[in-house]
Write an enzyme that holds these catalytic residues in place. Structure first.
Site, PDB file in Angstrom:
ATOM      1  NE  ARG A  87       2.926   9.536  12.196  1.00 19.08           N
ATOM      2  CZ  ARG A  87       3.263   8.259  12.215  1.00 19.08           C
ATOM      3  NH1 ARG A  87       3.787   7.701  11.148  1.00 19.08           N
ATOM      4  NH2 ARG A  87       3.126   7.552  13.303  1.00 19.08           N
ATOM      5  CG  ASP A  95       2.087   1.547   9.330  1.00 17.28           C
ATOM      6  OD1 ASP A  95       2.641   1.891   8.280  1.00 17.28           O
ATOM      7  OD2 ASP A  95       1.329   2.293   9.981  1.00 17.28           O
ATOM      8  CB  SER A 139       7.226   6.338  10.872  1.00 24.24           C
ATOM      9  OG  SER A 139       7.757   5.147  10.365  1.00 24.24           O
ATOM     10  CG  ASP A 156      -0.234  -0.216   2.534  1.00 26.28           C
ATOM     11  OD1 ASP A 156       1.002  -0.358   2.522  1.00 26.28           O
ATOM     12  OD2 ASP A 156      -0.909  -0.262   3.586  1.00 26.28           O
ATOM     13  CG  HIS A 157       3.406   2.435   3.042  1.00 26.16           C
ATOM     14  ND1 HIS A 157       2.459   1.620   3.593  1.00 26.16           N
ATOM     15  CD2 HIS A 157       3.715   3.340   4.010  1.00 26.16           C
ATOM     16  CE1 HIS A 157       2.199   2.009   4.831  1.00 26.16           C
ATOM     17  NE2 HIS A 157       2.956   3.061   5.107  1.00 26.16           N
ATOM     18  NE  ARG A 200       9.411   6.135   8.352  1.00 31.08           N
ATOM     19  CZ  ARG A 200       9.028   7.323   7.886  1.00 31.08           C
ATOM     20  NH1 ARG A 200       9.906   8.262   7.642  1.00 31.08           N
ATOM     21  NH2 ARG A 200       7.747   7.571   7.641  1.00 31.08           N
TER      22      ARG A 200
HETATM   23  C1  MIC Z   1       4.007   6.444   8.254  1.00 32.78           C
HETATM   24  O1  MIC Z   1       2.842   6.790   8.317  1.00 32.78           O
HETATM   25  O2  MIC Z   1       4.949   7.176   8.604  1.00 32.78           O
HETATM   26  C2  MIC Z   1       4.319   5.063   7.756  1.00 32.78           C
HETATM   27  C3  MIC Z   1       4.983   5.217   6.453  1.00 32.78           C
HETATM   28  O3  MIC Z   1       3.139   4.332   7.568  1.00 32.78           O
HETATM   29  C4  MIC Z   1       5.197   4.400   8.810  1.00 32.78           C
HETATM   30  C5  MIC Z   1       5.856   3.178   8.398  1.00 32.78           C
HETATM   31  C6  MIC Z   1       7.001   3.413   7.491  1.00 32.78           C
HETATM   32  O4  MIC Z   1       7.800   4.302   7.701  1.00 32.78           O
HETATM   33  O5  MIC Z   1       7.116   2.609   6.579  1.00 32.78           O
HETATM   34  C7  MIC Z   1       4.557   4.154  10.163  1.00 32.78           C
HETATM   35  O6  MIC Z   1       3.679   4.885  10.537  1.00 32.78           O
HETATM   36  O7  MIC Z   1       5.013   3.285  10.911  1.00 32.78           O
HETATM   37 FE1  SF4 Z   2      -0.132   4.789   5.067  1.00 29.60          FE
HETATM   38 FE2  SF4 Z   2       1.156   5.515   7.297  1.00 29.60          FE
HETATM   39 FE3  SF4 Z   2      -0.281   7.268   5.899  1.00 29.60          FE
HETATM   40 FE4  SF4 Z   2      -1.488   5.385   7.238  1.00 29.60          FE
HETATM   41  S1  SF4 Z   2      -0.252   7.011   8.108  1.00 29.60           S
HETATM   42  S2  SF4 Z   2      -1.955   6.031   5.165  1.00 29.60           S
HETATM   43  S3  SF4 Z   2      -0.093   3.680   7.014  1.00 29.60           S
HETATM   44  S4  SF4 Z   2       1.556   6.236   5.217  1.00 29.60           S
END
Ligand code: MIC
Ligand code: SF4
Length: 643
Positions: free
Chosen positions: A379, A119, A535, A64-65, A537
């Site tokens: 975010r 995630d 995140s 999805d990313h 990550r």
């Molecule tokens: C995000 O919203 O920052 C992400 C991308 O979904 C991350 C995961 C990532 O960095 O791959 C998260 O929230 O954990």
């Molecule tokens: Fe995707 Fe993270 Fe954004 Fe949710 S917050 S839509 S998991 S990138």
């Protein structure tokens, strides 16, 4: 004494530890999820641990990313994840099927179960009474292998909801209000549990918006009861048999209670660049808007889409605004296609995006220079949109759609009558985009497909006796993992290529950092409070590990990042006296003498500043297990050793 929902969920999954607040508890994990941006690493780790078949009740890999395919990298990663999932017993949600949290809620989540996901928004599952937590990829890999997941027994905060939301006020406003009250640090070490008579008036998608964005509080997770509303949702998904009732006992005791009268809330917005910079839309005033993005795992449900379509119906998006909409899943997209709501959006001039994270993670739709973008996301960290000087406001779908029509931040109550939306009694269920794993027999013939962009992950050494290194970087409070390891269309394709990623480490704060630490060969990072929020990550730990970061010393850490540092074998330490932070300058020569022995024997840690000839007391909040992990040089070394 009665129990809270969170305590019941923990108790029924307790593998080790006792449930006293602040001590480490080990939990049995029923379900896991991964997404593609963290998944490649998680499955590489699974492979490195020689785990043949996953041992959970259910594991799902979502794509999805990284769905923007501007080169071979993302497509190769998808094939890697698809092949490894099929071989190892993991369900595979194909690109186009939707955002992991939305699809998981619709199709797989079950009240009463535990879920960890690579995630940070995995707590979305709390909307149906799951104990759902974000974790680093390695923790998820260990759980897939049947291993225990450890958390610090949190405090339990009750958010007591009374009244009912007024027309045009949304679930997003509830969580923005909680963020306003508690701040982005306020949830660290806590589970947020929703209760009170107001709960019954909130649908599952609304509850999921609230638990989803509980991640922005820094909370371990958030949870709602599983009640008749949950049952109706699961029934509409053809999964009534997955329902169980879950509620707090009447005499449950909470560490804190926050009261929110739903009927007193107004439309709110989080201003740039933090999710807790919340004010009411009317207080912020009529600022001009350049872009509106609707979607993300926070607000992309059928309910959200139906509200947006009703607001846009028969109107035209303001000429100075670019409106994009990404429905959260194939189910949602298909349902609005069939009931005509999609047509209302298209007719009004919305740019329809595929069901994926998209702009939320900077995969396209970066705003214009110094543009103002209203987003229904979770975010609004600096730079995350891909435009460094853009101002991102987080709002409800109602505020977003209303503002897209007027061209300025608009209180949707000005639009007149609120369109009443009722959720259907049955959703369109078609799991044809979820690939079932191979049987163990078939699995032998499946080859795991590694693309050329997949590079081995960095290995670490057992911790040395002392750490002597420069303070290579000093940063302030609330540093996010988006600062440490940025995402976005240009960088995300390299999530399985740590050497390449490393050139962008801390790019938002200091572009010279990678070169400087490489020249030094090693270093220590000094940070303020809530270091590593956002995140999950693990790249924000693996890349610093690759570059030679040995320890990170801060006023305080965010939960998942701290666990990721430990898993990577990087030592997280805190100042005993926060004012010592001010006494260290970037470039100072630092020494943690005999730190290995200190940690092994639980003795105090001391930091010597060779440059200024001062010493500072440090503390570390490590369980015995975490100490062993750190001393072994990370969770992978530790797990291999203990296997
Ligand atoms: C995000 O919203 O920052 C992400 C991308 O979904 C991350 C995961 C990532 O960095 O791959 C998260 O929230 O954990
Ligand atoms: Fe995707 Fe993270 Fe954004 Fe949710 S917050 S839509 S998991 S990138």
């Amino acid at each position: 004494m009665g129990m809270t929902i969170a305590q019941k969920l923990i108790k029924s999954h307790l593998v080790s530890g006792d449930m006293t607040r602040g001590s480490e508890v080990g939990l049995k994990i029923d379900q896991t999820l991964t997404q593609d941006a963290t998944g490649t690493m998680a499955y590489l780790e699974l492979e490195a641990m020689d785990i043949d078949r996953v041992k959970t009740e259910l594991s799902v890999a979502y794509i999805d990313h990284n769905t923007l395919q501007t080169g071979f990298e993302n497509a190769d990663d998808h094939r890697f994840i698809q092949s490894v999932a099929k071989k190892r017993g993991v369900y595979f949600s194909r690109p186009g099927n939707g955002i992991c949290h939305q699809v998981h809620l619709e199709r797989f989540g079950k009240p009463g179960k535990t879920l960890i996901g690579s995630d940070s928004h995995t707590p979305t599952g709390g909307g149906i009474g799951m104990l759902a937590m974000g974790a680093g990829g390695l923790d998820v890999a260990v759980a897939m292998g049947g291993g225990t997941y450890y958390i610090t027994m949190p405090k339990i905060v009750k958010v007591n909801l009374t009244g009912k939301l007024s027309p045009w006020v949304a679930a997003k406003d509830v969580i923005l209000e909680v963020l306003r009250i508690m701040t982005v640090k306020g949830g660290v070490g806590k589970i947020i549990e929703y209760g009170g008579e107001g709960v019954a008036s909130l649908s599952v998608p609304e509850r999921a918006t609230i638990t989803n964005m509980g991640a922005e509080l820094g909370a371990t997770t958030s949870v709602f009861p599983s009640d008749e509303v949950t049952k109706a949702f699961l029934k509409a998904q053809g999964r009534e048999s997955d329902w169980i009732e879950l509620k707090a006992d009447d005499d449950a005791v909470y560490d804190e209670t926050i009261n929110i009268d739903l009927s007193s809330l107004a439309p709110l917005a989080a201003q740039p660049h933090m999710p807790d910079r919340v004010k009411s839309v009317t207080e912020i005033g009529k600022i001009k808007v350049d872009q509106v993005c609707i979607g993300s795992c926070t607000n992309s449900s059928l309910l959200d889409m139906m509200k947006v379509a009703a607001i846009l119906k028969g109107k035209t998006v303001c000429p100075s605004v670019s409106l994009s909409i990404a429905p959260g899943s194939k189910q949602v997209l298909n349902m609005i296609a069939q009931n005509g709501a999609l047509s209302d959006m298209i007719d009004a001039g919305a740019r329809i995006l595929e069901s994926a994270c998209g702009p939320c993670i900077g995969m396209g739709q970066s705003p214009n220079s110094s543009g103002v973008s209203l987003r229904t996301f979770n975010r609004n960290f600096e730079g995350r949109s891909g435009t460094a000087d853009a101002g991102i406001y987080l709002v409800s779908p109602e505020v977003a759609a209303a503002s897209a029509l007027t061209g300025y931040l608009t209180d949707p109550r000005d639009l007149g009558d609120f369109p009443k939306i009722t959720l259907p009694e049955e959703f369109i269920v078609n799991d044809n985009m979820i690939e079932v794993p191979a049987t163990p027999d078939e699995a032998n013939d499946i080859e795991v497909l590694y693309g050329p962009n997949i590079k081995p992950f960095p290995t670490s050494e057992p911790m040395g006796e002392s750490i002597n290194a420069k303070a290579v970087l000093k940063v302030g409070d609330d540093i996010t993992t988006d600062h440490i390891m940025p995402a976005g269309a240009k960088i995300l394709p390299y999530r399985s290529n740590i050497p390449y990623l490393s050139q962008f480490c801390f790019g938002v704060c200091d572009k010279t950092f990678p070169e400087r630490i490489k020249a030094e060969g090693k270093g220590i990072i000094i940070g303020g409070s809530n270091y590593g929020q956002g995140s999950s990550r693990e790249h924000a730990a693996l890349v610093p590990l690759y570059l030679g970061v040995k320890a990170v010393i801060t006023k305080s850490f965010a939960r998942i990042h701290c666990a990721n540092l430990i898993n990577a074998g990087i030592l997280p330490l805190n100042f005993v006296n926060p004012e010592d932070y001010d006494k260290i300058s970037q470039g100072d020569e630092l020494s943690l003498e005999n730190i290995r022995t200190a940690i092994a024997s639980s003795s105090p840690a001391v930091l010597k500043n060779i440059t200024t000839n001062e010493t500072y007391e440090l503390k570390y909040d490590l369980s015995e297990r975490q100490k062993d992990i750190i001393l072994a040089g990370g969770l992978l070394n530790y797990t291999k050793k203990s296997m």
